[in-house]
Scaffold this motif. Structure first.
Motif, PDB file in Angstrom:
ATOM      1  N   UNK A 131      59.777 -14.380 178.308  1.00 41.83           N
ATOM      2  CA  UNK A 131      60.363 -15.211 179.524  1.00 41.83           C
ATOM      3  C   UNK A 131      59.535 -15.435 180.872  1.00 41.83           C
ATOM      4  N   UNK A 132      58.647 -14.331 181.033  1.00 43.42           N
ATOM      5  CA  UNK A 132      57.943 -14.335 182.362  1.00 43.42           C
ATOM      6  C   UNK A 132      56.847 -15.278 181.974  1.00 43.42           C
ATOM      7  N   UNK A 133      56.260 -15.365 180.772  1.00 48.03           N
ATOM      8  CA  UNK A 133      55.253 -16.064 180.237  1.00 48.03           C
ATOM      9  C   UNK A 133      55.804 -17.863 180.332  1.00 48.03           C
ATOM     10  N   UNK A 134      57.021 -17.939 179.802  1.00 48.17           N
ATOM     11  CA  UNK A 134      57.672 -19.304 179.986  1.00 48.17           C
ATOM     12  C   UNK A 134      58.033 -19.743 181.289  1.00 48.17           C
ATOM     13  N   UNK A 135      58.391 -18.858 182.234  1.00 46.89           N
ATOM     14  CA  UNK A 135      58.433 -19.041 183.725  1.00 46.89           C
ATOM     15  C   UNK A 135      56.986 -19.665 184.316  1.00 46.89           C
ATOM     16  N   UNK A 136      55.836 -19.104 183.724  1.00 46.97           N
ATOM     17  CA  UNK A 136      54.722 -19.349 184.289  1.00 46.97           C
ATOM     18  C   UNK A 136      54.043 -20.575 183.738  1.00 46.97           C
ATOM     19  N   UNK A 170      69.327 -10.183 180.823  1.00 44.37           N
ATOM     20  CA  UNK A 170      69.951 -10.838 181.874  1.00 44.37           C
ATOM     21  C   UNK A 170      68.965 -11.782 182.499  1.00 44.37           C
ATOM     22  N   UNK A 171      67.808 -11.296 182.788  1.00 41.71           N
ATOM     23  CA  UNK A 171      66.809 -11.888 183.517  1.00 41.71           C
ATOM     24  C   UNK A 171      66.204 -12.872 182.664  1.00 41.71           C
ATOM     25  N   UNK A 172      65.757 -12.539 181.273  1.00 44.69           N
ATOM     26  CA  UNK A 172      65.284 -13.583 180.466  1.00 44.69           C
ATOM     27  C   UNK A 172      66.465 -14.677 180.299  1.00 44.69           C
ATOM     28  N   UNK A 173      67.311 -14.575 180.060  1.00 48.71           N
ATOM     29  CA  UNK A 173      68.436 -15.545 179.676  1.00 48.71           C
ATOM     30  C   UNK A 173      68.427 -16.407 181.009  1.00 48.71           C
ATOM     31  N   UNK A 174      68.608 -15.743 182.214  1.00 51.59           N
ATOM     32  CA  UNK A 174      68.413 -16.773 183.189  1.00 51.59           C
ATOM     33  C   UNK A 174      67.319 -17.541 183.574  1.00 51.59           C
ATOM     34  N   UNK A 175      66.217 -17.095 183.081  1.00 51.85           N
ATOM     35  CA  UNK A 175      64.905 -17.924 183.186  1.00 51.85           C
ATOM     36  C   UNK A 175      64.954 -19.100 182.351  1.00 51.85           C
ATOM     37  N   UNK A 176      65.449 -18.686 181.082  1.00 51.25           N
ATOM     38  CA  UNK A 176      65.272 -19.860 180.046  1.00 51.25           C
ATOM     39  C   UNK A 176      66.615 -20.933 180.520  1.00 51.25           C
ATOM     40  N   UNK A 177      67.457 -20.386 181.196  1.00 52.97           N
ATOM     41  CA  UNK A 177      68.469 -21.247 181.543  1.00 52.97           C
ATOM     42  C   UNK A 177      67.988 -22.418 182.558  1.00 52.97           C
ATOM     43  N   UNK A 178      67.055 -21.764 183.300  1.00 51.22           N
ATOM     44  CA  UNK A 178      66.394 -22.841 184.442  1.00 51.22           C
ATOM     45  C   UNK A 178      65.702 -24.148 183.512  1.00 51.22           C
ATOM     46  N   UNK A 179      65.419 -23.883 182.229  1.00 52.65           N
ATOM     47  CA  UNK A 179      64.679 -25.144 181.394  1.00 52.65           C
ATOM     48  C   UNK A 179      65.811 -25.966 180.697  1.00 52.65           C
ATOM     49  N   UNK A 180      67.259 -25.557 181.125  1.00 56.14           N
ATOM     50  CA  UNK A 180      68.288 -26.382 180.594  1.00 56.14           C
ATOM     51  C   UNK A 180      68.285 -26.295 178.859  1.00 56.14           C
ATOM     52  N   UNK A 181      67.977 -25.118 178.567  1.00 50.21           N
ATOM     53  CA  UNK A 181      67.766 -24.831 177.199  1.00 50.21           C
ATOM     54  C   UNK A 181      68.727 -23.589 176.688  1.00 50.21           C
ATOM     55  N   UNK A 182      69.413 -23.827 175.651  1.00 52.68           N
ATOM     56  CA  UNK A 182      70.135 -22.692 175.209  1.00 52.68           C
ATOM     57  C   UNK A 182      69.508 -21.927 174.087  1.00 52.68           C
ATOM     58  N   UNK A 183      69.386 -20.665 174.599  1.00 47.50           N
ATOM     59  CA  UNK A 183      68.677 -19.821 173.552  1.00 47.50           C
ATOM     60  C   UNK A 183      69.912 -19.093 172.753  1.00 47.50           C
ATOM     61  N   UNK A 184      69.430 -19.282 171.422  1.00 51.59           N
ATOM     62  CA  UNK A 184      70.320 -18.539 170.348  1.00 51.59           C
ATOM     63  C   UNK A 184      69.691 -17.521 169.607  1.00 51.59           C
ATOM     64  N   UNK A 185      68.413 -17.446 169.638  1.00 51.20           N
ATOM     65  CA  UNK A 185      67.653 -16.371 168.894  1.00 51.20           C
ATOM     66  C   UNK A 185      66.810 -15.292 169.460  1.00 51.20           C
ATOM     67  N   UNK A 186      66.829 -14.178 168.983  1.00 50.32           N
ATOM     68  CA  UNK A 186      65.790 -13.070 169.827  1.00 50.32           C
ATOM     69  C   UNK A 186      65.118 -12.296 168.571  1.00 50.32           C
TER      70      UNK A 186
END
Length: 234
Positions: A75-80, A118-134
């Motif tokens: 998630x932090x790499x995605x944010x960057x 929690x933080x990972x999901x919040x970061x990905x929500x900022x992309x308006x993308x629903x995460x379904x897999x982990x």
């Protein structure tokens, strides 16, 4: 005597906290996706990115071969690297979660595990993308992992094929041969699009990308169809 007792207690706690949950998810838990469910449909997945040095080049190879892959992003790499996330989505790849900062769940406390999800999901929500897999880093779980996977309505995906592409000893030829020899009719392939920032060797993904340039056409030629998790029906 005191030291021996203390060590025994520490070992038992570690077994309960980390080792047993990891083994349970890898070998027993039927809710974990470890293979595809139709013959000759295989899944190509990448962990640890996105990384601006490698991921765009990898996406170029996938586009050239008309293959959709699944990216388990940190998630932090995605944010960057938001532009890479948007490109993945635009080109039809599945974006999934690979933790907040690629730390090992074997040593997570409850507090950190909660923060990680929690933080990972919040970061990905900022992309308006629903995460379904982990996918947990290194495939390791702890006693809290499944609780948070369920809380966030995720499906855990592991793998059955790895080519040790992260290793400093890997070569283009070794990666290529392992992929050809190990891939079977229901395989989920785990490769990596980031290197030393997630425990791999410096520039390791360059070898992976070069290997895929020749391996992907060969796998397609023998009849394998590449799918993403949405096709699994889970």
């Amino acid at each position: 005597m005191y030291f021996t007792t203390l060590m025994a207690i520490i070992i038992i706690i570690f077994l309960i906290h980390s080792i047993i949950p990891t083994l349970y998810n890898k070998y027993i838990n039927s809710n974990i996706i470890k293979l595809t469910n139709k013959d000759n449909e295989i899944m190509l997945t990448f962990d640890d990115g996105p990384d601006e040095r490698y991921t765009n080049n990898l996406l170029d190879v996938l586009k050239e071969n008309q293959i959709k892959a699944t990216f388990f992003v940190v998630a932090e790499n995605a944010k960057n690297n938001p532009e890479i996330i948007y490109r993945m989505h635009k080109e039809g790849h599945t974006i999934a979660l690979h933790s907040l900062a690629h730390k090992n769940a074997l040593f997570y406390s409850y507090k950190y595990t909660k923060k990680d999800f929690k933080n990972s999901i919040e970061i990905m929500k900022n992309f308006n993308y629903q995460i379904n897999y982990y996918r947990p880093p290194w495939g390791h779980s702890n006693i809290f992992t499944n609780f948070f996977v369920k809380k966030y309505s995720l499906k855990m995906i592991l793998w059955d094929v790895m080519a040790e592409d992260w290793s400093k000893y890997a070569t283009v030829d070794s990666i290529s041969s392992k992929l050809i020899l190990r891939t079977d009719r229901n395989s989920i392939i785990c490769l990596h699009d980031a290197g030393e920032n997630s425990g791999g060797a410096f520039n390791a993904p360059l070898k992976t990308i070069e290997a895929l340039s020749t391996v992907l056409p060969k796998l397609k030629l023998v009849g394998y169809k590449f799918i993403t998790p949405e096709r699994l029906g889970h």
